[in-house]
Design a protein around this motif. Structure first.
Motif, mmCIF file in Angstrom:
data_model
loop_
_atom_site.group_PDB
_atom_site.id
_atom_site.type_symbol
_atom_site.label_atom_id
_atom_site.label_comp_id
_atom_site.label_asym_id
_atom_site.label_seq_id
_atom_site.Cartn_x
_atom_site.Cartn_y
_atom_site.Cartn_z
ATOM 1 N N HIS A 190 53.226 27.670 116.136
ATOM 2 C CA HIS A 190 53.527 26.270 116.482
ATOM 3 C C HIS A 190 52.324 25.334 116.355
ATOM 4 C CE1 HIS A 190 57.206 27.972 118.064
ATOM 5 N NE2 HIS A 190 56.484 28.815 118.774
ATOM 6 N N ILE A 191 51.161 25.906 116.049
ATOM 7 C CA ILE A 191 49.920 25.127 116.065
ATOM 8 C C ILE A 191 49.966 23.945 115.097
ATOM 9 C CG2 ILE A 191 47.460 25.213 115.477
ATOM 10 C CD1 ILE A 191 47.830 26.609 118.067
ATOM 11 N N GLN A 192 50.488 24.195 113.906
ATOM 12 C CA GLN A 192 50.489 23.128 112.904
ATOM 13 C C GLN A 192 51.351 21.943 113.350
ATOM 14 O OE1 GLN A 192 51.295 24.755 109.040
ATOM 15 N NE2 GLN A 192 50.117 23.132 108.017
ATOM 16 N N GLU A 193 52.495 22.254 113.926
ATOM 17 C CA GLU A 193 53.379 21.192 114.408
ATOM 18 C C GLU A 193 52.727 20.443 115.575
ATOM 19 O OE1 GLU A 193 57.313 22.574 115.370
ATOM 20 O OE2 GLU A 193 58.000 20.560 115.930
ATOM 21 N N MET A 194 52.014 21.174 116.432
ATOM 22 C CA MET A 194 51.290 20.517 117.527
ATOM 23 C C MET A 194 50.275 19.525 116.974
ATOM 24 S SD MET A 194 50.371 23.642 120.103
ATOM 25 C CE MET A 194 51.610 24.853 120.573
ATOM 26 N N CYS A 195 49.500 19.974 115.985
ATOM 27 C CA CYS A 195 48.466 19.112 115.388
ATOM 28 C C CYS A 195 49.096 17.861 114.791
ATOM 29 C CB CYS A 195 47.675 19.874 114.324
ATOM 30 S SG CYS A 195 46.589 21.131 115.005
ATOM 31 N N ALA A 196 50.237 18.037 114.130
ATOM 32 C CA ALA A 196 50.917 16.887 113.520
ATOM 33 C C ALA A 196 51.363 15.905 114.600
ATOM 34 C CB ALA A 196 52.114 17.366 112.701
ATOM 35 N N ASN A 197 51.939 16.413 115.688
ATOM 36 C CA ASN A 197 52.374 15.549 116.786
ATOM 37 C C ASN A 197 51.199 14.789 117.402
ATOM 38 O OD1 ASN A 197 54.978 16.482 116.564
ATOM 39 N ND2 ASN A 197 54.815 17.960 118.240
ATOM 40 N N LEU A 198 50.122 15.520 117.655
ATOM 41 C CA LEU A 198 48.970 14.919 118.332
ATOM 42 C C LEU A 198 48.311 13.874 117.449
ATOM 43 C CD1 LEU A 198 47.554 18.229 119.834
ATOM 44 C CD2 LEU A 198 48.782 16.419 121.073
ATOM 45 N N ALA A 199 48.184 14.181 116.156
ATOM 46 C CA ALA A 199 47.593 13.230 115.217
ATOM 47 C C ALA A 199 48.412 11.943 115.198
ATOM 48 C CB ALA A 199 47.523 13.849 113.820
ATOM 49 N N GLN A 200 49.735 12.109 115.190
ATOM 50 C CA GLN A 200 50.616 10.938 115.161
ATOM 51 C C GLN A 200 50.435 10.083 116.417
ATOM 52 O OE1 GLN A 200 54.790 11.881 114.705
ATOM 53 N NE2 GLN A 200 55.392 9.795 115.186
ATOM 54 N N GLU A 201 50.441 10.721 117.586
ATOM 55 C CA GLU A 201 50.349 9.935 118.826
ATOM 56 C C GLU A 201 48.979 9.293 118.999
ATOM 57 O OE1 GLU A 201 53.028 9.298 119.849
ATOM 58 O OE2 GLU A 201 54.292 11.024 119.471
ATOM 59 N N MET A 202 47.938 9.945 118.487
ATOM 60 C CA MET A 202 46.596 9.387 118.649
ATOM 61 C C MET A 202 46.230 8.457 117.506
ATOM 62 S SD MET A 202 44.396 12.542 120.243
ATOM 63 C CE MET A 202 44.541 13.515 118.756
ATOM 64 N N GLY A 203 47.064 8.432 116.457
ATOM 65 C CA GLY A 203 46.805 7.546 115.336
ATOM 66 C C GLY A 203 45.604 7.969 114.505
ATOM 67 N N VAL A 204 45.446 9.285 114.336
ATOM 68 C CA VAL A 204 44.334 9.781 113.519
ATOM 69 C C VAL A 204 44.881 10.715 112.444
ATOM 70 C CG1 VAL A 204 42.734 9.637 115.461
ATOM 71 C CG2 VAL A 204 43.860 11.811 114.963
ATOM 72 N N ALA A 205 44.066 10.944 111.413
ATOM 73 C CA ALA A 205 44.461 11.869 110.352
ATOM 74 C C ALA A 205 44.519 13.286 110.919
ATOM 75 C CB ALA A 205 43.465 11.811 109.203
ATOM 76 N N GLN A 206 45.392 14.086 110.344
ATOM 77 C CA GLN A 206 45.612 15.424 110.887
ATOM 78 C C GLN A 206 44.387 16.329 110.771
ATOM 79 O OE1 GLN A 206 49.673 16.637 110.027
ATOM 80 N NE2 GLN A 206 49.114 18.738 110.520
ATOM 81 N N ASP A 207 43.512 16.039 109.802
ATOM 82 C CA ASP A 207 42.326 16.895 109.673
ATOM 83 C C ASP A 207 41.266 16.583 110.732
ATOM 84 O OD1 ASP A 207 41.275 14.514 108.767
ATOM 85 O OD2 ASP A 207 40.631 15.282 106.812
ATOM 86 N N ARG A 208 41.588 15.637 111.614
ATOM 87 C CA ARG A 208 40.700 15.331 112.753
ATOM 88 C C ARG A 208 41.209 15.928 114.056
ATOM 89 N NH1 ARG A 208 36.921 11.281 112.249
ATOM 90 N NH2 ARG A 208 36.652 10.590 110.107
ATOM 91 N N VAL A 209 42.259 16.713 113.926
ATOM 92 C CA VAL A 209 42.869 17.328 115.106
ATOM 93 C C VAL A 209 42.856 18.842 114.929
ATOM 94 C CG1 VAL A 209 44.984 17.561 116.454
ATOM 95 C CG2 VAL A 209 44.342 15.337 115.498
ATOM 96 N N ASN A 210 42.242 19.542 115.874
ATOM 97 C CA ASN A 210 42.176 21.000 115.809
ATOM 98 C C ASN A 210 42.688 21.589 117.117
ATOM 99 O OD1 ASN A 210 40.931 23.234 114.010
ATOM 100 N ND2 ASN A 210 40.265 23.750 116.086
ATOM 101 N N VAL A 211 43.696 22.440 117.022
ATOM 102 C CA VAL A 211 44.208 23.131 118.209
ATOM 103 C C VAL A 211 44.081 24.629 117.980
ATOM 104 C CG1 VAL A 211 46.222 23.592 119.656
ATOM 105 C CG2 VAL A 211 45.830 21.280 118.777
ATOM 106 N N LYS A 212 43.524 25.300 118.971
ATOM 107 C CA LYS A 212 43.379 26.746 118.920
ATOM 108 C C LYS A 212 44.153 27.344 120.088
ATOM 109 C CE LYS A 212 38.924 26.351 119.620
ATOM 110 N NZ LYS A 212 38.929 24.910 119.889
#
Ligand code: MG
Length: 157
Positions: free
Chosen positions: A108-130
């Motif tokens: 589910h990590i990739q989908e989490m990153c996509a959600n978080l990037a969207q809500e924070m208004g940043v590109a997905q490569d700036r979001v890392n979830v482990k």
């Protein structure tokens, strides 16, 4: 630049799913919370608010306030983003870790990153979830709950 750290933990309760990083994950238990129990988003909100010197999530969205009962934590993250934007700041990047013995977060990590990037208004490569287990040690290892850590960097808009 301003750096912030956030931590949160929620206890398991009866339920059929959990919500982590805005992703609904089927599980044999739920997470006890006033909101949807999205422990990852709560840690991220605290990291962002901390970096901006704006206190914490409990101050902005008190659990004594009924308007936040069962609320989608993505709404809270959006409001936090707006609060720091009003002070001329935006998220540069986020790094976060979910601590859970189960369920497995990996799929589910990739989908989490996509959600978080969207809500924070940043590109997905700036979001890392482990995600990690604690090798069955401690409260997360015993399956009592799930915890999350987050670090964010804020920069001027
Ligand atoms: Mg919380």
């Amino acid at each position: 630049m301003r750096i912030g750290h956030g931590f949160d933990a929620h206890r398991f309760c009866e339920g059929t799913h959990i919500t982590i990083g805005g992703v609904r994950i089927d599980h044999d238990r739920g997470l006890e919370a006033h909101s949807d129990g999205d422990v990852l988003i709560h840690a991220i909100c605290d990291a962002i608010l901390g970096a901006a010197g704006l206190g914490d999530i409990g101050r902005h969205f008190p659990d004594s306030d009924d308007q936040y009962r069962g609320i989608d934590s993505r709404v809270l993250l959006r409001r936090v983003r707006d609060a720091v934007a009003a002070r001329g700041l935006r998220v540069s990047n986020l790094d976060a870790t979910v601590v859970a013995q189960a369920p497995r977060m990996g799929p589910h990590i990739q989908e989490m990153c996509a959600n978080l990037a969207q809500e924070m208004g940043v590109a997905q490569d700036r979001v890392n979830v482990k995600a990690t287990t604690t090798e069955r040690m401690g409260y997360t290892g015993r399956g009592e709950g799930i915890a999350a850590h987050a670090v964010v960097l804020l920069v001027a808009i």
